[in-house]
Scaffold this motif. Structure first.
Motif, mmCIF file in Angstrom:
data_model
loop_
_atom_site.group_PDB
_atom_site.id
_atom_site.type_symbol
_atom_site.label_atom_id
_atom_site.label_comp_id
_atom_site.label_asym_id
_atom_site.label_seq_id
_atom_site.Cartn_x
_atom_site.Cartn_y
_atom_site.Cartn_z
ATOM 1 N N THR A 1 6.457 -3.318 12.249
ATOM 2 C CA THR A 1 7.749 -3.568 11.615
ATOM 3 C C THR A 1 8.602 -4.488 12.475
ATOM 4 N N ALA B 1 6.380 -8.943 13.174
ATOM 5 C CA ALA B 1 5.785 -9.818 12.153
ATOM 6 C C ALA B 1 5.699 -11.269 12.621
ATOM 7 N N ASN B 2 6.580 -11.672 13.543
ATOM 8 C CA ASN B 2 6.569 -13.043 14.049
ATOM 9 C C ASN B 2 5.500 -13.278 15.107
ATOM 10 N N THR C 1 8.730 -2.769 5.888
ATOM 11 C CA THR C 1 9.720 -1.834 5.332
ATOM 12 C C THR C 1 9.346 -0.400 5.686
ATOM 13 N N ASN D 1 5.918 -10.616 2.227
ATOM 14 C CA ASN D 1 5.820 -11.863 2.988
ATOM 15 C C ASN D 1 7.192 -12.520 3.068
ATOM 16 N N ALA D 2 7.270 -13.559 3.878
ATOM 17 C CA ALA D 2 8.552 -14.216 4.134
ATOM 18 C C ALA D 2 9.135 -14.897 2.908
ATOM 19 N N ALA E 1 10.766 -6.887 7.188
ATOM 20 C CA ALA E 1 9.345 -7.013 7.529
ATOM 21 C C ALA E 1 8.843 -5.660 8.011
ATOM 22 N N ASP F 1 2.930 -10.850 -2.649
ATOM 23 C CA ASP F 1 1.775 -11.404 -1.929
ATOM 24 C C ASP F 1 0.822 -12.120 -2.882
#
Length: 508
Positions: free
Chosen positions: A201, A205-206, A417, A432-433, A415, A474
């Motif tokens: 989380t 994610a990055n 959740t 997704n972003a 990101a 997605d």
């Protein structure tokens, strides 16, 4: 790899405390566990990067470095060109890592011991067209990186190479998913034994890239030794709703009421109400501002405008038929908004509370077991009377605190959740972003509301709702890309998913 327990995620102190006991229980020592780890990581590298011919393995002095030495040995034996950089003096390598290093040093593999990170940075800068394997820190990292290590990791990230992190990207807090300065931006993270909650989380994610779990054969024992800190949900462990009986009719499925849509924010209540219809709500009524009425009716003929104010809603005969209420999308903060909030928030129906209603709830002392709260980090900060930075610094704590303070179930969006009832936390794996666009939260509220209507279980509805929401996005992103993804684009996929996969007779 066993799937039955692979949804468990743990805190660092749990893994540190029970790793040796878990290994002993399956009849191996910690060095043999390290061997399994190195073999698993190398296998993943081969699967993900089959064309790779060169590896640069960047090691720290601990056991994460030990995993790297085993990867180096296996890669050399497989014919790859291998260079190992060690951010430590040779004499400082001890224990199982020393044993792994000793086995490596008998091979013609280039090993540079660079206790000064600046020297490593220069060597990393010279590596091109291969795979960099990050074995600097592992799960034990917390705190602040030195300036030299910041420069080293920045250099690793700047190289035109694929990057693989072993267990955890170096610089990422494995408990919280936070990064204070910089962390390795991995294309692949191979995490070992079990998921670490911080990989799932927030900022993680990055940095994590593709996340692969290698249990090394000890996850079942670990689960018997200690209770998981949280759980990762995927398609393999979702809750389900019961299928409809052939004689179902709209009356026994029930009616949902969406409340919001101040005249400047009509779109929000439209999105929530339409999403509820597409997720299976048989009847959807809307209480919105009078100036929003025509837009609503023009947009979706199946929606019913029930009322346009708190007073008219109070008098509506349809109010007696309502089973579930969505409160908040486009509600606003005006007198009109507050009057509706004050009327609806104390009603006995099961609810989804979102958006403006969350900010109004944060100013109250209300608690209710019969609602799902769906804040993003800004709304969560309002509920907890803290800053957004404090929420993001420990998302796990924030989601549990909200559920404990206000009751019911909390969905902390973002990101990875999080869904919690104040005790258990589930981390979602879809999304997704491209979902960073207006109206996505309104659609989620509609999905959850419709699932509550069909299951009457808040936790089931929240968990399944966030999964479907992210999975729909997605699928669309895979077809068309993330940029330009609209909230309303999700409707066809939501309908397909709820029909194709998530009835109890199909998922269980």
């Amino acid at each position: 790899m066993s799937n039955s327990l692979t949804h468990h995620a743990y805190k660092v102190n749990q893994l540190q405390r029970y790793e040796a006991d878990a290994a002993q229980a399956v009849g191996i020592n910690l060095f043999q566990l390290m061997e399994r780890a190195g073999r698993a990581v190398f296998s993943q590298i081969q699967q993900h990067f089959p064309a790779a011919t060169k590896l640069l393995i960047v090691c720290g002095k601990g056991n994460n470095g030990g995993d790297g030495y085993i990867v180096a040995r296996l890669a050399h034996q497989a014919g790859l060109a291998v260079t190992v950089l060690v951010n430590a003096e040779r004499e400082s390598i001890t224990g199982d890592a020393q044993q792994a290093l000793t086995l490596l040093t008998v091979l013609p593999v280039k090993i540079d011991f660079c206790p000064q990170s600046e020297a490593m940075e220069t060597l990393v800068a010279g590596f091109q067209a291969g795979v960099i394997v990050d074995c600097l820190f592992g799960i034990g990292f917390s705190g602040v990186l030195s300036p030299a290590l910041v420069d080293l990791i920045t250099q690793i990230n700047n190289q035109p190479c694929q990057r693989v992190s072993v267990d955890v990207p170096s610089g990422l807090n494995a408990d919280l998913g936070t990064v204070l300065s910089v962390a390795v931006k991995a294309d692949l993270t191979v995490t070992l034994i079990a998921y670490k909650q911080g990989l799932l989380t927030g900022q993680a994610a990055n940095y994590v890239g593709n996340l692969e779990l290698e249990t090394l054969g000890v996850n079942r024992v670990l689960a018997a030794l200690t209770t998981a800190a949280c759980f990762r949900q995927s398609e393999k462990n979702l809750p389900a709703i019961l299928p409809r009986a052939p004689c179902s009719h709209k009356g026994n499925i029930g009616m949902l009421l969406a409340v919001g849509g101040f005249h400047a924010f009509t779109g929000a209540i439209c999105l929530a109400a339409e999403a509820a219809l597409r997720t299976g709500a048989a009847l959807v009524g809307v209480c919105c501002h009078e100036k929003s009425r025509n837009t609503l009716l023009t947009r979706q003929a199946e929606l019913m405008v029930v009322a346009n104010s708190a007073e008219s809603l109070k008098r509506s005969a349809l109010l007696k038929k309502i089973k579930v209420i969505i409160l908040g999308p486009g509600l606003g903060q005006e007198l009109w908004s507050k009057a509706l909030f004050n009327l609806v928030i104390k009603r006995p129906e099961l609810k989804v509370v979102d958006a403006d209603a969350l900010r109004l709830l944060g100013k109250s002392a209300l608690k209710n077991t019969q609602w799902v709260l769906t804040p993003h980090s800004g709304e969560a900060a309002a509920l907890l009377s803290c800053s957004i930075a404090e929420v993001e610094a420990d998302r796990f704590s924030a989601v549990k605190k909200i559920a404990q303070q206000y009751g019911g179930v909390c969905v902390l969006k973002g990101a990875g959740t999080l869904v919690s009832n104040g005790d258990i936390v589930w981390v979602n794996s879809t999304g997704n972003a491209g979902m960073a666009s207006g109206g996505m939260g309104d659609v989620l509220s509609g999905i959850i509301g419709a699932l509550i209507l069909q299951s009457e279980d808040l936790f089931v509805a929240a968990r399944l709702g966030v999964y479907i929401h992210g999975r729909a996005a997605d699928i669309i992103a895979q077809k068309h890309g993330q940029i330009g993804l609209l909230a309303s684009d999700l409707y066809p996929e939501i309908q397909r998913l709820i029909n194709g996969n998530y009835a109890a007779d199909k998922i269980l």
